[in-house]
Design an enzyme around this catalytic site. Structure first.
Site, PDB file in Angstrom:
ATOM      1  N   ASP A   3       0.696  -1.164  -0.075  1.00  0.00           N
ATOM      2  CA  ASP A   3       0.105  -0.016   0.006  1.00  0.00           C
ATOM      3  C   ASP A   3       1.062   1.369  -0.019  1.00  0.00           C
ATOM      4  O   ASP A   3       2.086   1.290   0.510  1.00  0.00           O
ATOM      5  CB  ASP A   3      -0.926   0.058   1.367  1.00  0.00           C
ATOM      6  CG  ASP A   3      -1.944  -0.931   1.072  1.00  0.00           C
ATOM      7  OD1 ASP A   3      -1.973  -1.796   0.204  1.00  0.00           O
ATOM      8  OD2 ASP A   3      -3.010  -0.708   1.922  1.00  0.00           O
ATOM      9  N   ASP A   4       0.309   2.290  -0.428  1.00  0.00           N
ATOM     10  CA  ASP A   4       0.677   3.723  -0.160  1.00  0.00           C
ATOM     11  C   ASP A   4       1.804   4.368  -1.223  1.00  0.00           C
ATOM     12  O   ASP A   4       2.190   5.179  -1.328  1.00  0.00           O
ATOM     13  CB  ASP A   4       1.373   3.874   1.138  1.00  0.00           C
ATOM     14  CG  ASP A   4       0.277   3.803   2.081  1.00  0.00           C
ATOM     15  OD1 ASP A   4      -0.940   3.633   1.818  1.00  0.00           O
ATOM     16  OD2 ASP A   4       0.851   3.747   3.573  1.00  0.00           O
ATOM     17  N   HIS A  54      -5.829   3.105  -4.529  1.00  0.00           N
ATOM     18  CA  HIS A  54      -5.819   3.378  -2.829  1.00  0.00           C
ATOM     19  C   HIS A  54      -6.049   4.871  -2.772  1.00  0.00           C
ATOM     20  O   HIS A  54      -5.623   5.551  -1.853  1.00  0.00           O
ATOM     21  CB  HIS A  54      -4.320   3.100  -2.552  1.00  0.00           C
ATOM     22  CG  HIS A  54      -4.285   2.839  -1.029  1.00  0.00           C
ATOM     23  ND1 HIS A  54      -5.275   1.960  -0.297  1.00  0.00           N
ATOM     24  CD2 HIS A  54      -3.303   3.110  -0.057  1.00  0.00           C
ATOM     25  CE1 HIS A  54      -5.041   2.050   0.770  1.00  0.00           C
ATOM     26  NE2 HIS A  54      -3.607   2.663   1.096  1.00  0.00           N
ATOM     27  N   HIS A  66      -5.114   9.649   0.058  1.00  0.00           N
ATOM     28  CA  HIS A  66      -4.964   8.697   1.184  1.00  0.00           C
ATOM     29  C   HIS A  66      -5.996   9.397   2.329  1.00  0.00           C
ATOM     30  O   HIS A  66      -5.293   9.245   3.628  1.00  0.00           O
ATOM     31  CB  HIS A  66      -3.534   8.395   1.625  1.00  0.00           C
ATOM     32  CG  HIS A  66      -3.651   7.379   2.514  1.00  0.00           C
ATOM     33  ND1 HIS A  66      -3.455   7.283   3.633  1.00  0.00           N
ATOM     34  CD2 HIS A  66      -3.179   6.044   2.132  1.00  0.00           C
ATOM     35  CE1 HIS A  66      -3.340   5.995   4.239  1.00  0.00           C
ATOM     36  NE2 HIS A  66      -3.166   5.036   3.486  1.00  0.00           N
ATOM     37  N   HIS A  79       3.671  -2.351   3.337  1.00  0.00           N
ATOM     38  CA  HIS A  79       3.745  -1.017   2.759  1.00  0.00           C
ATOM     39  C   HIS A  79       5.162  -0.629   1.881  1.00  0.00           C
ATOM     40  O   HIS A  79       6.179  -1.238   2.576  1.00  0.00           O
ATOM     41  CB  HIS A  79       3.565   0.047   3.810  1.00  0.00           C
ATOM     42  CG  HIS A  79       2.284  -0.096   4.475  1.00  0.00           C
ATOM     43  ND1 HIS A  79       1.883  -1.092   5.361  1.00  0.00           N
ATOM     44  CD2 HIS A  79       0.879   0.736   4.341  1.00  0.00           C
ATOM     45  CE1 HIS A  79       0.676  -0.905   5.979  1.00  0.00           C
ATOM     46  NE2 HIS A  79       0.337   0.236   4.840  1.00  0.00           N
TER      47      HIS A  79
END
Length: 718
Positions: A293-294, A344, A348, A445
């Site tokens: 993620d991210d 995503h 965020h 991540h």
């Protein structure tokens, strides 16, 4: 342990042991006696859980009964989660064990735990899934089960269904089984009951405690037990961590009756519907997907891609739009190396706190960006933050529902080593090992901070998975589809109008936001520079050389309803030490109080005071009239509530000794500092007079003099 209990303000300890070897019966008895003595000395209790079956052999009831405060009979799990499907607490089993345990004992010493939960056995699985009563209802509704019954001889409800070509068998305990068992417990005169487990129960049990032993239900109680309310409780159906949402709610119905043996029976004629997460993508037992993620991040994402390439593993990257916009080459590398990408959001945010329009804007803008960079769309979406991925309230389903409406598959996770908290590579690996049996999707991540620990842990995680016989597969494999199925290539240049519009709007919003941030930074910098310049100029201020000045002066003020203060103002002017001639012109601007009377009284005592009246026309018109009436060339303005000090008038007009001076700004101070507003005004005056006007004097650029205290040459404004 006693210290811990004291800190928790606990009343005692409940011991629930499993699989104790009967060979240690004497040792266990000695330990429990010693433990109980220590608890009793500290005025605390010890309760011992008793499980039916061979596990009883280690308990010496005769020796322990004088010391143990309570026995808790766990009269549920007749069929455990590792057994073949069967009843959880049938009548013969329950009543038989109740009789065995309480026979020839002090029945008041016994607490009987009744079950209210369910198991879902999947054919071929090693272990059943523990489910709540609402989840049992949701699965029956989802599978379109026609009916389920609670009848003799077992009086335990059950049903079976097929999902994804797998056979399921469900057994559960409800309010009917609860009441049948509760009556037996009361007849046995046990010391109390417990409920296993809170949160999974049929909530109707809380309305059933006053039902009489003959099960005669009154008109108030019957609907509470028969109507199955479709509440806001979120249920789960299916296996896997890729979900879809159904917020449908509806009530169900069961008919309760008493049979010939005087036991309660029930027939479920309509199953209730609860808000439900439908799960898919469990994959094979030894298939696991790794997700990041991210990202992307220029430092950590390339290292992760290199590791995955070395281990011949494919992963899924859930990209943040703002990062993808900065590093499009990394996005293309992820796709070109065979990995999958997901949405995503753009910035965020916590979607549970966002408006629906904001959520759609975030998703559409990110989708449009990924399409532009890669030539592919994505159907994969993961919402930021654990609050979104583990919904427990209806409001938390909204982001998932919106994503579903936009055509996304919502990807959750059950293996979260919390690498974002940087606990250390060893702990990250250990957590993955501990949680591997809980699911098949690992969350890591590749951006959002220092990910050195994640990079260090990743090769060890891959080695562990391969060592245990797992295959690291993309999410599309878990779903039983292809890479193009979850990341469809764009057909030509076609894009939906709504996505183009919302994407353009988001980019405009982004540009405006960036501009405002830049504007704020530049404006702040300019304010700081201006302040420093003003301070520097003010520090170089020097008073003019004092020269004798005593020319005639006209002092003028406008007054409206100033009766409370104007006398003090005039008295302050009369006590001036100015040696020159002066007159005081007061324009009463239609006051409704005694302002004029106060001024007339002062004028009788001092001929220098002149009063003129007019209808209320405002301060500007009043001062214009005063200028027409002025007899002298130097004009001093003040407000009706401005109190001059004895030397104020002399200091104010002295600079006019220099013929080039056209106006002089006085220095006003706030006299009443009792309120917050007044203190703020005092601070403004301090900065304005001590800094700004002194600095402006250095550059000869004063543009305004205050009406509360100032002076000017009449010739300059005629």
């Amino acid at each position: 342990m006693l210290s811990t209990l004291d800190d928790a303000k606990a009343a005692g300890v409940v011991i629930d042991w499993e699989q104790i070897d009967p060979a240690y019966k004497k040792d266990i008895t000695a330990f429990l006696d010693k433990f109980t003595d220590a608890l009793h000395y500290d005025d605390k209790q010890l309760w011992l859980c008793v499980q039916p079956g061979q596990d009883l052999d280690y308990i010496d009831f005769e020796e322990l009964s004088d010391n143990i405060d309570r026995y808790v009979a766990l009269l549920f799990d007749e069929t455990s989660d590792i057994d073949s499907p069967g009843p959880l607490g049938s009548r013969p089993w329950f009543e038989g064990w109740l009789h065995v345990l309480l026979e020839n004992t002090d029945t008041k010493q016994w607490i009987v735990a009744l079950g209210s939960y369910g198991y879902d056995w999947t054919a071929g699985a090693k272990k059943a899934e523990l489910i709540s009563f609402p989840e049992a209802m949701s699965r029956a509704s989802y599978a379109e089960i026609a009916a389920a019954t609670v009848t003799g001889p077992g009086y335990n409800p059950s049903f079976s269904y097929t999902d994804a070509d797998k056979e399921h068998a469900v057994s559960f305990l409800d309010v009917v089984t609860f009441l049948n068992q509760l009556r037996e417990v009361r007849d046995a005169k046990a010391g109390g009951i417990a409920v296993y487990r809170l949160g999974t129960e049929d909530t109707a049990i809380w309305d059933s405690f006053n039902v009489p032993a003959d099960f005669a239900l009154d008109n108030k109680t019957r609907p509470l037990l028969e109507v199955l309310r479709g509440t806001d409780t979120i249920t789960d159906v299916g296996d896997g961590e890729i979900v879809s949402v159904d917020e449908t709610r509806s009530d169900g119905m069961r008919t309760i009756a008493v049979d010939g043996e005087h036991y309660l029976t029930a027939e479920y004629t309509k199953f209730p519907q609860f808000p439900t997460l439908y799960h898919q993508g469990a994959g094979d037992e030894h298939q696991v997907a790794i997700t990041f993620d991210d990202g992307p991040d220029p430092e950590w994402t390339p290292q992760i891609l290199d590791i995955l390439k070395t281990h011949n593993a494919k992963a899924a990257f859930f990209l943040v739009g703002a990062n993808a916009e900065k590093y499009p080459a990394l996005v293309r590398r992820i796709v070109n190396e065979g990995h999958e990408i997901g949405n995503h959001t753009y910035y965020h945010p916590n979607l549970a706190l966002c408006w629906p329009e904001h959520i759609r804007l975030e998703l559409n803008a990110t989708q449009l960006l990924l399409e532009t960079i890669t030539g592919r769309a994505t159907t994969l979406f993961r919402p930021p933050y654990a609050a979104d991925t583990s919904p427990s309230r209806i409001s938390e389903l909204t982001p998932l529902n919106i994503a579903q409406d936009l055509g996304y598959l919502v990807v959750l996770e059950n293996i979260d080593p919390q690498d974002w908290a940087k606990p250390g590579a060893d702990i990250i690996v250990q957590r993955v090992k501990q949680q591997r049996r809980d699911g098949s999707i690992i969350l890591l991540h590749d951006a959002g901070g220092d990910r050195a620990q994640t990079v260090e842990a990743l090769p060890r995680i891959l080695d562990y998975l391969y060592a245990r016989g797992d295959s690291v597969v993309p999410l599309s494999t878990l779903l039983g589809t292809s890479r193009d199925g979850v990341m469809p290539p764009l057909q030509g240049s076609g894009r939906s109008l709504s996505r183009v519009v919302s994407g353009t709007g988001f980019h405009i919003y982004h540009v405006v936001e960036e501009f405002l941030w830049a504007f704020m930074i530049v404006a702040t910098a300019l304010v700081v520079v201006r302040t420093l310049v003003v301070i520097w100029l003010a520090s170089r201020f020097r008073r003019r050389e004092q020269r004798e000045f005593a020319e005639p002066v006209s002092i003028m003020m406008a007054a409206y309803n100033e009766g409370k203060v104007i006398t003090a103002t005039l008295e302050a002017l009369r006590t001036t030490d100015y040696r020159g001639e002066f007159e005081i012109i007061v324009i009463d601007d239609g006051s409704r109080d005694d302002t004029a009377a106060q001024v007339e009284e002062m004028a009788r005592r001092d001929q220098r005071i002149r009063l003129f009246r007019q209808e209320n026309r405002g301060k500007a018109r009043a001062l214009q009239r005063a200028l027409l009436l002025a007899r002298h060339g130097i004009i001093v303005f003040l407000d009706a509530d401005t109190h001059f000090q004895p030397d104020t008038l002399r200091q104010l007009v002295q600079p006019f000794a220099d013929e080039s001076v056209g106006a002089v700004s006085g220095h006003a101070k706030v006299g009443n500092l009792r309120t917050f507003i007044a203190r703020c005004q005092a601070l403004e005056y301090t900065c304005g007079f001590n800094l700004d006007r002194r600095a402006y004097t250095r550059w000869n650029c004063i543009t305004v003099v205050p009406g509360a205290v100032s002076a000017m040459r009449k010739a300059r404004i005629d």
